[in-house]
Write a protein that holds these residues in place. Structure first.
Motif: not given
Length: 212
Positions: A154-165
Motif C-alpha cells: 500500500t505504501e509503495q502504491k501511494y509513493l508511486k502515485s505521488r512520484d508519478a505526480v
C-alpha cells in the motif's frame, strides 16, 4: 505428516485467496459526490488505502478548493474526514463489522478523476483460530506476514502515485520554462531587429536633412 502439511498448504492457499478478495483498486470520476462501499466482515479488521487526484498538478490553479473525503462506519459515525485535498492515505481499525462508506465530494462542476486503492486486512484471534493446535501459530504468523506485506504494498502504491505526480509536475514545469525561454529569445530578437530598423530610419532622415 503428509496430512499435516496438506492442511498447512491448504490454509496458506485460503489466506492468500482471502488476501486477493479483500483488495480493491478503482478509478473514479467525481462530478459531485461519489461513494464506494466496502463490507468489513469482522470487528477489529484493519482498513487501509490511499487515493490521488489524477493530473491535478496540471489543471488545478493555486486557489482550487480540492476534494473532500470522508469515511463513515455502519453506525453512521465519521471515522475519517479530509477537506480540500488532492490525495492522502488512511488506515484504521474497524470498530464493528458491516458496510463502510467512502465518499468523495467535488465542490466544482469540473469532473475529477481519482485513483483509489483500499485493502481490508484480517488477523485471526483466539476465537476463530483453527482447532488443530499445530495450525494455530501458523495461521496467525501467515496472517501477520500477509498484513505486513500489504502495508508495504500500500505504501509503495501511494509513493508511486505521488512520484508519478511529482515527475509529471517536473516535466510540465520544464516544458513551460523552455517555452518561456524560447519566447523571451524571440521577443529579444524581434526587439533588436525593430531597433536596428528604427535607427537606420533615423540615420536616413538625418542624412536627408543634411543634404538639404
Amino acid at each position: 505428516m503428509e496430512s499435516k502439511w496438506g492442511k498447512i498448504w491448504g490454509l496458506i492457499g485460503l489466506l492468500l485467496l482471502n488476501f486477493v478478495n479483500n483488495v480493491s483498486s478503482l478509478s473514479l470520476t467525481i462530478t459531485k459526490v461519489e461513494c464506494v462501499y466496502e463490507i468489513v466482515r469482522s470487528e477489529g479488521d484493519i482498513v487501509s488505502g490511499n487515493f490521488v487526484v489524477v493530473d491535478h498538478h496540471i489543471f488545478w490553479s493555486s486557489d482550487h478548493p480540492g476534494l473532500d473525503f470522508s469515511i463513515t462506519s455502519p453506525g453512521g459515525d465519521i471515522l475519517h474526514n479530509l477537506k480540500g485535498t488532492s490525495g492522502d492515505k488512511f488506515s484504521f481499525k474497524a470498530p464493528r463489522s458491516g458496510l463502510y462508506q467512502f465518499c468523495f465530494h467535488n465542490p466544482l462542476s469540473t469532473p475529477e478523476t481519482i485513483a483509489f486503492y483500499i485493502h481490508i486486512g484480517h488477523i485471526p484471534n483466539e476465537h476463530n483460530l483453527a482447532k488443530n493446535e499445530h495450525l494455530d501459530p501458523i495461521n496467525v504468523k501467515i496472517a501477520e506476514l500477509r498484513e505486513a506485506l500489504e502495508a508495504v504494498t500500500t505504501e509503495q502504491k501511494y509513493l508511486k502515485s505521488r512520484d508519478a505526480v511529482h515527475r509529471s509536475t517536473n516535466e510540465s514545469t520544464k516544458t513551460r520554462v523552455i517555452g518561456y525561454t524560447v519566447g523571451e529569445y524571440m521577443l529579444l530578437t524581434i526587439a533588436s531587429v525593430l531597433q536596428v530598423i528604427y535607427i537606420r530610419r533615423l540615420f536616413s532622415k538625418s542624412v536627408g536633412y543634411n543634404r538639404i
